[in-house]
Design a protein around this motif. Sequence first.
Motif, mmCIF file in Angstrom:
data_model
loop_
_atom_site.group_PDB
_atom_site.id
_atom_site.type_symbol
_atom_site.label_atom_id
_atom_site.label_comp_id
_atom_site.label_asym_id
_atom_site.label_seq_id
_atom_site.Cartn_x
_atom_site.Cartn_y
_atom_site.Cartn_z
ATOM 1 N N TYR A 1 -35.207 -31.532 -40.978
ATOM 2 C CA TYR A 1 -35.143 -30.652 -39.804
ATOM 3 C C TYR A 1 -33.874 -29.798 -39.815
ATOM 4 C CZ TYR A 1 -35.251 -29.023 -34.989
ATOM 5 O OH TYR A 1 -35.258 -28.216 -33.871
ATOM 6 N N LEU A 2 -32.737 -30.433 -40.021
ATOM 7 C CA LEU A 2 -31.475 -29.697 -39.994
ATOM 8 C C LEU A 2 -31.370 -28.712 -41.157
ATOM 9 C CD1 LEU A 2 -28.959 -32.540 -39.015
ATOM 10 C CD2 LEU A 2 -29.858 -30.734 -37.536
ATOM 11 N N SER A 3 -31.937 -29.084 -42.297
ATOM 12 C CA SER A 3 -31.850 -28.224 -43.481
ATOM 13 C C SER A 3 -32.682 -26.952 -43.336
ATOM 14 C CB SER A 3 -32.307 -28.993 -44.728
ATOM 15 O OG SER A 3 -31.466 -30.098 -44.972
ATOM 16 N N GLU A 4 -33.666 -26.993 -42.457
ATOM 17 C CA GLU A 4 -34.532 -25.827 -42.269
ATOM 18 C C GLU A 4 -33.989 -24.832 -41.244
ATOM 19 O OE1 GLU A 4 -38.323 -27.419 -41.278
ATOM 20 O OE2 GLU A 4 -38.736 -28.175 -43.306
ATOM 21 N N ILE A 5 -32.912 -25.209 -40.556
ATOM 22 C CA ILE A 5 -32.338 -24.321 -39.536
ATOM 23 C C ILE A 5 -31.579 -23.179 -40.203
ATOM 24 C CG2 ILE A 5 -30.666 -24.149 -37.647
ATOM 25 C CD1 ILE A 5 -31.298 -27.068 -36.979
ATOM 26 N N ASP A 6 -31.831 -21.975 -39.736
ATOM 27 C CA ASP A 6 -31.086 -20.804 -40.201
ATOM 28 C C ASP A 6 -29.950 -20.570 -39.203
ATOM 29 O OD1 ASP A 6 -30.222 -18.516 -41.430
ATOM 30 O OD2 ASP A 6 -31.825 -17.238 -40.635
ATOM 31 N N PRO A 7 -28.715 -20.921 -39.563
ATOM 32 C CA PRO A 7 -27.608 -20.833 -38.604
ATOM 33 C C PRO A 7 -27.425 -19.420 -38.061
ATOM 34 C CG PRO A 7 -26.951 -22.051 -40.565
ATOM 35 C CD PRO A 7 -28.263 -21.413 -40.881
ATOM 36 N N SER A 8 -27.186 -19.337 -36.767
ATOM 37 C CA SER A 8 -27.005 -18.033 -36.126
ATOM 38 C C SER A 8 -25.633 -17.438 -36.408
ATOM 39 C CB SER A 8 -27.193 -18.169 -34.611
ATOM 40 O OG SER A 8 -26.290 -19.144 -34.084
ATOM 41 N N ASP A 9 -24.671 -18.287 -36.753
ATOM 42 C CA ASP A 9 -23.326 -17.808 -37.074
ATOM 43 C C ASP A 9 -22.619 -18.847 -37.944
ATOM 44 O OD1 ASP A 9 -22.583 -19.832 -35.259
ATOM 45 O OD2 ASP A 9 -22.503 -18.418 -33.591
ATOM 46 N N ALA A 10 -21.409 -18.509 -38.366
ATOM 47 C CA ALA A 10 -20.670 -19.366 -39.298
ATOM 48 C C ALA A 10 -20.321 -20.725 -38.692
ATOM 49 C CB ALA A 10 -19.402 -18.656 -39.755
ATOM 50 N N LYS A 11 -19.957 -20.741 -37.415
ATOM 51 C CA LYS A 11 -19.551 -22.017 -36.816
ATOM 52 C C LYS A 11 -20.738 -22.970 -36.654
ATOM 53 C CE LYS A 11 -19.416 -20.091 -32.103
ATOM 54 N NZ LYS A 11 -18.494 -19.792 -30.975
ATOM 55 N N THR A 12 -21.927 -22.402 -36.446
ATOM 56 C CA THR A 12 -23.119 -23.247 -36.378
ATOM 57 C C THR A 12 -23.432 -23.831 -37.750
ATOM 58 O OG1 THR A 12 -24.023 -21.911 -34.570
ATOM 59 C CG2 THR A 12 -25.570 -23.314 -35.775
ATOM 60 N N GLY A 13 -23.300 -23.008 -38.784
ATOM 61 C CA GLY A 13 -23.515 -23.496 -40.142
ATOM 62 C C GLY A 13 -22.527 -24.587 -40.516
ATOM 63 N N PHE A 14 -21.280 -24.400 -40.125
ATOM 64 C CA PHE A 14 -20.236 -25.398 -40.375
ATOM 65 C C PHE A 14 -20.589 -26.724 -39.710
ATOM 66 C CE2 PHE A 14 -16.518 -27.045 -37.860
ATOM 67 C CZ PHE A 14 -15.955 -27.825 -38.855
ATOM 68 N N ARG A 15 -21.068 -26.654 -38.482
ATOM 69 C CA ARG A 15 -21.390 -27.881 -37.739
ATOM 70 C C ARG A 15 -22.606 -28.584 -38.338
ATOM 71 N NH1 ARG A 15 -23.943 -28.847 -32.212
ATOM 72 N NH2 ARG A 15 -23.007 -30.795 -31.465
ATOM 73 N N ILE A 16 -23.632 -27.827 -38.681
ATOM 74 C CA ILE A 16 -24.839 -28.430 -39.253
ATOM 75 C C ILE A 16 -24.524 -29.098 -40.587
ATOM 76 C CG2 ILE A 16 -27.083 -27.915 -40.297
ATOM 77 C CD1 ILE A 16 -27.478 -25.803 -38.108
ATOM 78 N N HIS A 17 -23.781 -28.402 -41.442
ATOM 79 C CA HIS A 17 -23.426 -28.983 -42.738
ATOM 80 C C HIS A 17 -22.589 -30.254 -42.564
ATOM 81 C CE1 HIS A 17 -24.750 -25.185 -44.604
ATOM 82 N NE2 HIS A 17 -24.818 -25.894 -45.716
ATOM 83 N N SER A 18 -21.680 -30.241 -41.612
ATOM 84 C CA SER A 18 -20.830 -31.409 -41.374
ATOM 85 C C SER A 18 -21.656 -32.592 -40.879
ATOM 86 C CB SER A 18 -19.737 -31.074 -40.355
ATOM 87 O OG SER A 18 -18.873 -30.070 -40.844
ATOM 88 N N LEU A 19 -22.570 -32.343 -39.945
ATOM 89 C CA LEU A 19 -23.410 -33.422 -39.421
ATOM 90 C C LEU A 19 -24.313 -33.991 -40.512
ATOM 91 C CD1 LEU A 19 -24.433 -31.982 -35.918
ATOM 92 C CD2 LEU A 19 -22.839 -33.857 -36.377
ATOM 93 N N LEU A 20 -24.857 -33.122 -41.353
ATOM 94 C CA LEU A 20 -25.700 -33.592 -42.454
ATOM 95 C C LEU A 20 -24.920 -34.514 -43.387
ATOM 96 C CD1 LEU A 20 -27.770 -30.414 -43.423
ATOM 97 C CD2 LEU A 20 -28.720 -32.668 -42.888
#
Length: 288
Positions: A39-58
Amino acid sequence: MSHIENFRKKFHIDQKADLRNALVAVDAIYEANRIATEYLSEIDPSDAKTGFRIHSLLNLLGRIFEHSEGMLVAISTGSPASAEALSRIVVEGSINVMYLATIGNPSTLIQFFRSWLNEHERKLGEWKETIKGESYADKVSAMIDERSDFIQSLGLYVDKIESQSLIDPCDRNTEWPKSLFKRFEAMGRKTDYYESYHRLSGASHLTGEDTLLWLISLEMPIEQKIKMAKEAWAYSTMMSRIACTFFVDAAAACVIGYGRSSNEDLQKLKQSLGRSVQSIAKEAGVPH
């Protein structure tokens, strides 16, 4: 291949080994990890900070998953005390991820990283101060300095993430509590701290409880010793299953935090774990 078959193959567990006691727990952590990762891997981050958070949580969730696997390998191959020690890591890590995924935001993650960096740098300074005047001080100080340089480079990397991702400073509502108990409390799980996390301290800290019980058992008949051993093993098995429920909760927190509204699958995994805990509770010595 089923999750339990994959688990057996991955860790080279003999085909003759009976893994029925680990079946529900293995299914739960493997499926929860799959759901969250996909689920998290399929999210297209809306901005850099969202991408940073998703990658960190993964990454954090993946690290807890590895400890969960190790915990279940230990309980399945004759090391219940080691399983308890790993259970404590799983519980603590899961609470941390739950906090970061539900209460926290990107700035909380920045605080999370800086908290470790600052503490590590402080310990290096204490170490360097402690060895002053020793014959080996120059050699060891050089190694400490090298480590300190590395920690400082990580600090600069965190600064860069914060700056380039336009992450705002953390406010009081989303700060990273220094105390693990405070994180349990903030999640509304204060009793879990005592019932699960604290109860698992015996194996990880090598407290006196198990040794005292062993000393008492020396004067007991063999039948009573066997009964105590079976209860202790069942208790370790039960606690490993409880730890798995924390991992499922952590996976759920991550996906719910990013909009996954239908989570009956994760709820069923947790319910299955709950039933497996209840099924062994009496054998584990839990009062009724």
